[in-house]
Design a protein around this motif. Structure first.
Motif, PDB file in Angstrom:
ATOM      1  N   ASN A  50      26.010  33.144  45.808  1.00 13.81           N
ATOM      2  CA  ASN A  50      25.688  33.502  47.193  1.00 13.81           C
ATOM      3  C   ASN A  50      26.901  33.386  48.115  1.00 13.81           C
ATOM      4  N   PHE A  51      28.046  33.799  47.586  1.00 11.56           N
ATOM      5  CA  PHE A  51      29.297  33.819  48.340  1.00 11.56           C
ATOM      6  C   PHE A  51      29.714  32.440  48.833  1.00 11.56           C
ATOM      7  N   THR A  52      29.429  31.421  48.016  1.00  6.51           N
ATOM      8  CA  THR A  52      29.890  30.064  48.327  1.00  6.51           C
ATOM      9  C   THR A  52      31.174  29.721  47.567  1.00  6.51           C
ATOM     10  N   SER A  53      31.574  30.555  46.618  1.00  7.90           N
ATOM     11  CA  SER A  53      32.817  30.289  45.891  1.00  7.90           C
ATOM     12  C   SER A  53      34.011  30.580  46.799  1.00  7.90           C
ATOM     13  N   GLU A  54      35.123  29.951  46.485  1.00  9.71           N
ATOM     14  CA  GLU A  54      36.331  30.142  47.285  1.00  9.71           C
ATOM     15  C   GLU A  54      36.806  31.594  47.245  1.00  9.71           C
ATOM     16  N   ARG A  55      36.715  32.196  46.080  1.00  8.88           N
ATOM     17  CA  ARG A  55      37.145  33.581  45.878  1.00  8.88           C
ATOM     18  C   ARG A  55      36.146  34.292  44.975  1.00  8.88           C
ATOM     19  N   VAL A  56      36.233  35.610  45.005  1.00  8.33           N
ATOM     20  CA  VAL A  56      35.485  36.447  44.075  1.00  8.33           C
ATOM     21  C   VAL A  56      36.511  37.230  43.264  1.00  8.33           C
ATOM     22  N   VAL A  95      38.060  42.727  51.585  1.00 11.82           N
ATOM     23  CA  VAL A  95      36.695  43.171  51.868  1.00 11.82           C
ATOM     24  C   VAL A  95      36.284  42.542  53.192  1.00 11.82           C
ATOM     25  N   PRO A  96      35.941  43.367  54.191  1.00 11.78           N
ATOM     26  CA  PRO A  96      35.520  42.812  55.479  1.00 11.78           C
ATOM     27  C   PRO A  96      34.380  41.807  55.293  1.00 11.78           C
ATOM     28  N   GLY A  97      34.523  40.649  55.946  1.00 14.06           N
ATOM     29  CA  GLY A  97      33.496  39.618  55.867  1.00 14.06           C
ATOM     30  C   GLY A  97      33.828  38.506  54.886  1.00 14.06           C
ATOM     31  N   VAL A 102      39.284  39.926  47.333  1.00 14.36           N
ATOM     32  CA  VAL A 102      38.730  39.926  45.981  1.00 14.36           C
ATOM     33  C   VAL A 102      39.904  40.075  45.009  1.00 14.36           C
ATOM     34  N   VAL A 103      39.973  39.169  44.055  1.00 14.75           N
ATOM     35  CA  VAL A 103      41.023  39.190  43.036  1.00 14.75           C
ATOM     36  C   VAL A 103      40.638  40.231  41.989  1.00 14.75           C
ATOM     37  N   LEU A 104      41.567  41.095  41.646  1.00 14.53           N
ATOM     38  CA  LEU A 104      41.299  42.140  40.664  1.00 14.53           C
ATOM     39  C   LEU A 104      41.971  41.785  39.343  1.00 14.53           C
ATOM     40  N   LEU A 105      41.157  41.704  38.296  1.00 17.37           N
ATOM     41  CA  LEU A 105      41.635  41.463  36.936  1.00 17.37           C
ATOM     42  C   LEU A 105      41.167  42.620  36.076  1.00 17.37           C
ATOM     43  N   THR A 106      41.966  42.987  35.080  1.00 13.40           N
ATOM     44  CA  THR A 106      41.580  44.128  34.265  1.00 13.40           C
ATOM     45  C   THR A 106      42.032  43.959  32.818  1.00 13.40           C
ATOM     46  N   GLU A 107      41.242  44.513  31.929  1.00 13.50           N
ATOM     47  CA  GLU A 107      41.674  44.671  30.547  1.00 13.50           C
ATOM     48  C   GLU A 107      42.526  45.936  30.490  1.00 13.50           C
ATOM     49  N   LYS A 108      43.352  46.051  29.477  1.00 10.62           N
ATOM     50  CA  LYS A 108      44.100  47.300  29.282  1.00 10.62           C
ATOM     51  C   LYS A 108      43.123  48.378  28.839  1.00 10.62           C
ATOM     52  N   GLY A 109      43.431  49.608  29.202  1.00 13.25           N
ATOM     53  CA  GLY A 109      42.606  50.731  28.758  1.00 13.25           C
ATOM     54  C   GLY A 109      41.741  51.284  29.869  1.00 13.25           C
ATOM     55  N   TRP A 110      40.915  52.211  29.493  1.00  9.54           N
ATOM     56  CA  TRP A 110      40.022  52.876  30.432  1.00  9.54           C
ATOM     57  C   TRP A 110      38.832  53.417  29.647  1.00  9.54           C
ATOM     58  N   ALA A 111      37.712  53.566  30.328  1.00 11.98           N
ATOM     59  CA  ALA A 111      36.501  54.147  29.737  1.00 11.98           C
ATOM     60  C   ALA A 111      35.889  55.098  30.755  1.00 11.98           C
ATOM     61  N   PRO A 112      35.183  56.133  30.291  1.00  7.88           N
ATOM     62  CA  PRO A 112      34.615  57.134  31.212  1.00  7.88           C
ATOM     63  C   PRO A 112      33.665  56.550  32.260  1.00  7.88           C
ATOM     64  N   GLU A 113      33.068  55.396  31.987  1.00 13.38           N
ATOM     65  CA  GLU A 113      32.128  54.785  32.942  1.00 13.38           C
ATOM     66  C   GLU A 113      32.834  54.132  34.122  1.00 13.38           C
ATOM     67  N   ILE A 126      34.738  47.416  46.910  1.00 13.26           N
ATOM     68  CA  ILE A 126      34.339  47.178  48.307  1.00 13.26           C
ATOM     69  C   ILE A 126      32.861  47.504  48.494  1.00 13.26           C
ATOM     70  N   GLU A 127      32.396  48.611  47.927  1.00 16.20           N
ATOM     71  CA  GLU A 127      30.972  48.978  48.030  1.00 16.20           C
ATOM     72  C   GLU A 127      30.088  47.933  47.366  1.00 16.20           C
ATOM     73  N   HIS A 128      30.424  47.515  46.140  1.00 18.26           N
ATOM     74  CA  HIS A 128      29.614  46.516  45.424  1.00 18.26           C
ATOM     75  C   HIS A 128      29.512  45.226  46.235  1.00 18.26           C
ATOM     76  N   VAL A 129      30.668  44.717  46.693  1.00 16.68           N
ATOM     77  CA  VAL A 129      30.689  43.433  47.392  1.00 16.68           C
ATOM     78  C   VAL A 129      30.000  43.550  48.754  1.00 16.68           C
ATOM     79  N   THR A 130      30.266  44.618  49.486  1.00 21.51           N
ATOM     80  CA  THR A 130      29.632  44.804  50.797  1.00 21.51           C
ATOM     81  C   THR A 130      28.115  44.905  50.658  1.00 21.51           C
ATOM     82  N   HIS A 131      27.662  45.650  49.662  1.00 19.74           N
ATOM     83  CA  HIS A 131      26.214  45.770  49.420  1.00 19.74           C
ATOM     84  C   HIS A 131      25.619  44.396  49.079  1.00 19.74           C
ATOM     85  N   ALA A 132      26.298  43.651  48.202  1.00 23.43           N
ATOM     86  CA  ALA A 132      25.792  42.333  47.803  1.00 23.43           C
ATOM     87  C   ALA A 132      25.752  41.374  48.993  1.00 23.43           C
TER      88      ALA A 132
END
Length: 155
Positions: A50-56, A95-97, A102-113, A126-132
């Motif tokens: 519920n957005f109580t963590s220091e970071r997302v 992300v406003p608010g 938001v820290v961005l981490l990624t695996e190498k590669g890509w998928a169509p999804e 931004i959409e996911h976090v703002t909606h949540a």
């Protein structure tokens, strides 16, 4: 039938997704390999307790395993990332608010999804976090599962 959790999870199909986890402390500044299963959630509100963590953290995964259909709490939308997965820091997204980007981490590669460009990825996060953030609080069934406790000074 596998008896250890990693072997059992490895039998599930890989799920390409943007998934989330709460964080405390400074964001990673170098690639790292997971030593254990990393529980994450497709819902930033669940992942951050519920957005109580220091970071997302938003994690772009090609190899995570969705365990929501078999979970005792399917509404947590859990995606398990397996040990041995290499995660690369890929910047941060304001992300406003939120106090911290938001820290961005990624695996190498890509998928169509997944989003095809960095700009599309940023818009999606931004959409996911703002909606949540606009949703009501959710029950936290296992405190600390998706977000570690905040570090106090000196830790």
């Amino acid at each position: 039938m596998p008896t250890d959790p990693v072997s059992a999870l490895s039998q599930l199909p890989a799920t390409a997704a943007i998934t989330y986890r709460g964080m405390s402390g400074p964001p990673p500044n170098a690639a790292f390999t997971l030593g254990d299963i990393l529980p994450t959630s497709a819902d930033p509100r669940v992942a951050s307790e519920n957005f109580t963590s220091e970071r997302v953290a938003a994690i772009v995964t090609m190899t995570g395993r969705s365990i929501a259909p078999m979970s005792r709490h399917p509404e947590e939308l859990e995606i398990a990332i397996l040990p041995g997965t290499l995660l690369l820091p890929a910047g941060a997204i304001a992300v406003p608010g939120l106090t911290n980007p938001v820290v961005l981490l990624t695996e190498k590669g890509w998928a169509p999804e997944l989003p095809e460009s960095r700009a599309e990825l940023e818009r999606t996060v931004i959409e996911h976090v703002t909606h949540a953030m606009a949703q009501p609080a959710v029950p936290i069934f296992s405190p600390g599962r998706f977000t570690p406790p905040r570090r106090s000074a000196g830790q």
